[in-house]
Write a protein that holds these residues in place. Structure first.
Motif, PDB file in Angstrom:
ATOM      1  N   ALA A  75      21.569 -40.970 -20.110  1.00  0.00           N
ATOM      2  CA  ALA A  75      20.194 -39.843 -20.180  1.00  0.00           C
ATOM      3  C   ALA A  75      19.368 -41.522 -20.950  1.00  0.00           C
ATOM      4  N   SER A  76      19.869 -42.326 -21.721  1.00  0.00           N
ATOM      5  CA  SER A  76      18.858 -43.199 -21.852  1.00  0.00           C
ATOM      6  C   SER A  76      18.558 -44.144 -20.405  1.00  0.00           C
ATOM      7  N   VAL A  77      19.400 -44.488 -18.845  1.00  0.00           N
ATOM      8  CA  VAL A  77      19.145 -45.188 -18.215  1.00  0.00           C
ATOM      9  C   VAL A  77      17.652 -44.271 -17.434  1.00  0.00           C
ATOM     10  N   ALA A  78      18.211 -43.020 -17.331  1.00  0.00           N
ATOM     11  CA  ALA A  78      16.752 -42.123 -17.151  1.00  0.00           C
ATOM     12  C   ALA A  78      15.577 -42.376 -17.472  1.00  0.00           C
ATOM     13  N   ALA A  79      15.896 -42.397 -18.822  1.00  0.00           N
ATOM     14  CA  ALA A  79      15.055 -43.093 -19.270  1.00  0.00           C
ATOM     15  C   ALA A  79      14.069 -44.292 -19.507  1.00  0.00           C
ATOM     16  N   GLU A  80      15.203 -45.019 -19.557  1.00  0.00           N
ATOM     17  CA  GLU A  80      14.407 -46.937 -19.042  1.00  0.00           C
ATOM     18  C   GLU A  80      13.771 -46.777 -17.447  1.00  0.00           C
ATOM     19  N   LEU A  81      13.948 -45.793 -16.452  1.00  0.00           N
ATOM     20  CA  LEU A  81      13.237 -45.473 -15.185  1.00  0.00           C
ATOM     21  C   LEU A  81      12.232 -44.796 -15.759  1.00  0.00           C
ATOM     22  N   GLY A  82      11.886 -44.032 -16.418  1.00  0.00           N
ATOM     23  CA  GLY A  82      11.044 -43.243 -16.529  1.00  0.00           C
ATOM     24  C   GLY A  82       9.705 -43.846 -17.194  1.00  0.00           C
ATOM     25  N   LEU A  83      10.465 -45.459 -17.918  1.00  0.00           N
ATOM     26  CA  LEU A  83       9.449 -45.911 -18.524  1.00  0.00           C
ATOM     27  C   LEU A  83       9.253 -46.728 -17.772  1.00  0.00           C
ATOM     28  N   LEU A  84       9.493 -47.276 -16.164  1.00  0.00           N
ATOM     29  CA  LEU A  84       9.132 -48.430 -15.190  1.00  0.00           C
ATOM     30  C   LEU A  84       7.868 -47.585 -14.723  1.00  0.00           C
ATOM     31  N   PHE A  85       8.441 -46.714 -14.012  1.00  0.00           N
ATOM     32  CA  PHE A  85       7.485 -45.458 -12.969  1.00  0.00           C
ATOM     33  C   PHE A  85       6.864 -45.594 -13.754  1.00  0.00           C
ATOM     34  N   ALA A 122       8.556 -44.961 -25.707  1.00  0.00           N
ATOM     35  CA  ALA A 122       9.103 -46.270 -26.838  1.00  0.00           C
ATOM     36  C   ALA A 122       9.434 -45.507 -28.182  1.00  0.00           C
ATOM     37  N   ALA A 123       9.264 -44.138 -28.620  1.00  0.00           N
ATOM     38  CA  ALA A 123       9.831 -43.807 -29.778  1.00  0.00           C
ATOM     39  C   ALA A 123      11.240 -42.939 -29.468  1.00  0.00           C
ATOM     40  N   TYR A 124      11.573 -42.996 -27.996  1.00  0.00           N
ATOM     41  CA  TYR A 124      12.958 -42.709 -28.360  1.00  0.00           C
ATOM     42  C   TYR A 124      14.128 -44.075 -28.266  1.00  0.00           C
ATOM     43  N   PHE A 125      13.316 -45.131 -27.804  1.00  0.00           N
ATOM     44  CA  PHE A 125      14.149 -46.725 -27.366  1.00  0.00           C
ATOM     45  C   PHE A 125      13.910 -47.290 -28.529  1.00  0.00           C
ATOM     46  N   VAL A 126      12.437 -46.799 -29.508  1.00  0.00           N
ATOM     47  CA  VAL A 126      12.602 -47.248 -31.716  1.00  0.00           C
ATOM     48  C   VAL A 126      13.588 -46.373 -31.919  1.00  0.00           C
ATOM     49  N   LEU A 127      13.750 -45.166 -31.677  1.00  0.00           N
ATOM     50  CA  LEU A 127      15.013 -44.590 -32.306  1.00  0.00           C
ATOM     51  C   LEU A 127      15.908 -45.113 -32.108  1.00  0.00           C
ATOM     52  N   ARG A 128      16.565 -45.467 -30.746  1.00  0.00           N
ATOM     53  CA  ARG A 128      18.024 -45.725 -30.724  1.00  0.00           C
ATOM     54  C   ARG A 128      18.267 -47.838 -31.203  1.00  0.00           C
ATOM     55  N   GLY A 129      16.867 -47.882 -31.364  1.00  0.00           N
ATOM     56  CA  GLY A 129      17.461 -49.192 -31.862  1.00  0.00           C
ATOM     57  C   GLY A 129      16.881 -48.829 -33.296  1.00  0.00           C
ATOM     58  N   ALA A 130      16.977 -48.221 -33.457  1.00  0.00           N
ATOM     59  CA  ALA A 130      16.936 -48.787 -35.491  1.00  0.00           C
ATOM     60  C   ALA A 130      18.680 -47.440 -36.087  1.00  0.00           C
ATOM     61  N   VAL A 131      19.617 -47.237 -35.429  1.00  0.00           N
ATOM     62  CA  VAL A 131      20.675 -46.625 -35.369  1.00  0.00           C
ATOM     63  C   VAL A 131      21.486 -47.075 -34.768  1.00  0.00           C
TER      64      VAL A 131
END
Lengths: 231, 228
Positions: A75-85, A122-131
């Motif tokens: 899920a997180s890798v898909a989000a990274e690629l989504g941000l890139l695209f 971006a919010a998704y990765f901020v959340l991942r950074g906060a836990v």
């Protein structure tokens, strides 16, 4: 992906890129017909952004059902690629908007929705950074992805009702609007980019898995320099 | 006793407990109201007639103030459970559905309280000519309810993370944006346009539809957020 598939993808994308400049005629009816070629690269990136978003929601849902760490990584890798695209789609779109409509940003519904997608990622990765704790991080980010998903669907659905769109609608699949030559090139580029997407997805996943393995080993083995030192 | 009545009873108990707690401490209400009233007064200074600011701007500003005031207080209802370490007790006593519905009801009540104070003050200070009162009241009720529906589950996520204050705004904005945009659009129709109800019917449908989608979605994921 094996070597043959990689080479094939490279050749395919190179071929489509060359075709986009040599085979494709300049698009009539645009302010600068030559620059309309960018549509062939822009639209596949935009579609892949939404594909990545779907993949992310899909794996998030399965993570919550099965609680396997691998699903969270996917899920997180898909989000990274989504941000890139999303960035690629926005940049190519802005370049074209500059040529065609005279300004790089017009608050067009599609522009707004892609910015909102970027904000969600971006919010998704901020959340991942906060836990800190990995299990909790996986649960919370999956839950957030699934909450943001219906909101995004609503946004994409309601935005055109509220503001007029500069983008054409229903040209990708129906016969009207888009020249067949353009449609073939566009979807060929999409196929190539989809292969790149799958390739990058698997590459990032392998890196994530190796990183997780290193982290596990560090946790089980004490630091060698500290063993036997008396306080 | 049937299942459905049990979670409704639990939700009511959670709602009652949170209301009592709020009446004793007044933390959430204080934060929300103070933020909203300060922003309204500040906007009033800057934008009151004869500044000549268009009604469209005023409609947007009203909802921006309501949204950010909500951000100041709506995560409180879950954060307080983590801070006072009462979350575990609540987990033992009440089903996740009961907790979520109770907290959602509290947040909706908080939003309504916020709007009851802020909206009349805003209309007074900025001298907004409202053409369709019934439509405007409906928009405010539905819009504030939709904002509470959108952000309650996000508040539960934020309560489990670090840097809660900053995180809540970042996470809540994308989820709350659809009802926010629609509410702004409908408010403009209620204030400015001749059409009124006819113009805003679609917006009201979208608001109701959004709630009907986001509340079940929140319920589905809430169990995973809430349980350890």
């Amino acid at each position: 992906m094996n070597a043959v598939a990689k080479i094939l993808t490279g050749v395919w994308i190179a071929g489509v890129t060359v075709a986009a400049f040599l085979w494709l005629p300049p698009a009539q009816g645009f302010r600068s017909p030559e620059s309309a070629r960018i549509v062939v690269f822009h639209v596949p990136c935009a579609i892949l952004t939404f594909v990545a978003f779907l993949v992310n929601a899909w794996y998030s849902w399965f993570y919550l059902r099965r609680r396997e760490p691998l699903l969270d990584m996917k899920a997180s890798v898909a989000a990274e690629l989504g941000l890139l695209f999303a960035v690629l789609a926005t940049v190519t779109g802005s370049l074209f908007a500059m040529e065609q409509w005279g300004s790089a940003w017009n608050w067009d519904p599609r522009e707004t929705s892609i910015v909102m997608l970027m904000l969600v990622y971006a919010a998704y990765f901020v959340l991942r950074g906060a836990v800190e704790e990995s299990g909790k991080r996986a649960r919370l980010s999956a839950a957030y992805a699934l909450l943001a998903f219906p909101a995004m669907v609503f946004l994409i659905w309601i935005m055109p009702r509220i503001v007029e769109s500069l983008h054409p609608t229903n040209t990708l699949f129906t016969g009207s609007g888009l020249d067949p030559v353009y449609r073939i090139t566009l979807w060929s580029f999409f196929v190539g980019m989809m292969a790149v997407f799958v390739w990058m997805f698997r590459l990032r996943l392998r890196v994530e898995m190796l990183e997780a393995r290193v982290r596990r080993r560090r946790q089980t083995e004490p630091e060698p320099t500290l063993t036997g030192v008396q306080p | 006793m049937s299942r459905s009545s049990s979670w409704a009873r639990e939700a009511l108990a959670v709602f009652g407990k949170d209301c009592l707690l709020e009446l004793r401490t007044r933390v959430a209400l204080g934060a929300v109201l103070l933020f909203a009233v300060t922003s309204v007064v500040a906007s009033g200074f800057a934008l009151a007639p004869p500044s000549g600011v268009a009604g469209e701007v005023k409609a947007s500003l009203l909802w921006v103030i309501v949204f950010f005031a909500a951000i100041a207080g709506l995560s409180r209802v879950f954060v307080v459970e983590e801070e006072t370490r009462t979350a575990d007790a609540l987990r033992l006593a009440v089903s996740p559905t009961g907790v979520f519905v109770g907290k959602l009801a509290f947040n909706i009540a908080l939003m309504w309280a916020l709007c009851v104070v802020t909206v009349p003050l805003y209309l007074l200070l900025l001298e907004v000519p409202v053409r369709h009162w019934s439509l405007f009241v409906t928009v405010v009720i539905l819009g504030s309810t939709a904002l509470a529906c959108a952000t309650t589950a996000v508040g539960a996520i934020v309560a489990k993370a670090t840097m809660r204050g900053a995180l809540f705004g970042v996470l809540a904005f994308p989820v709350a944006l659809p009802p926010l945009l629609v509410a702004i659009h409908a408010t403009k129709a209620a204030w400015l346009s001749e059409g009124g109800w006819r113009m805003a019917t679609g917006d009201l449908q979208v608001l109701v539809g959004f709630m009907l989608v986001i509340v079940p979605a929140s319920l589905l994921v809430f169990e995973h957020i809430w349980s350890e």
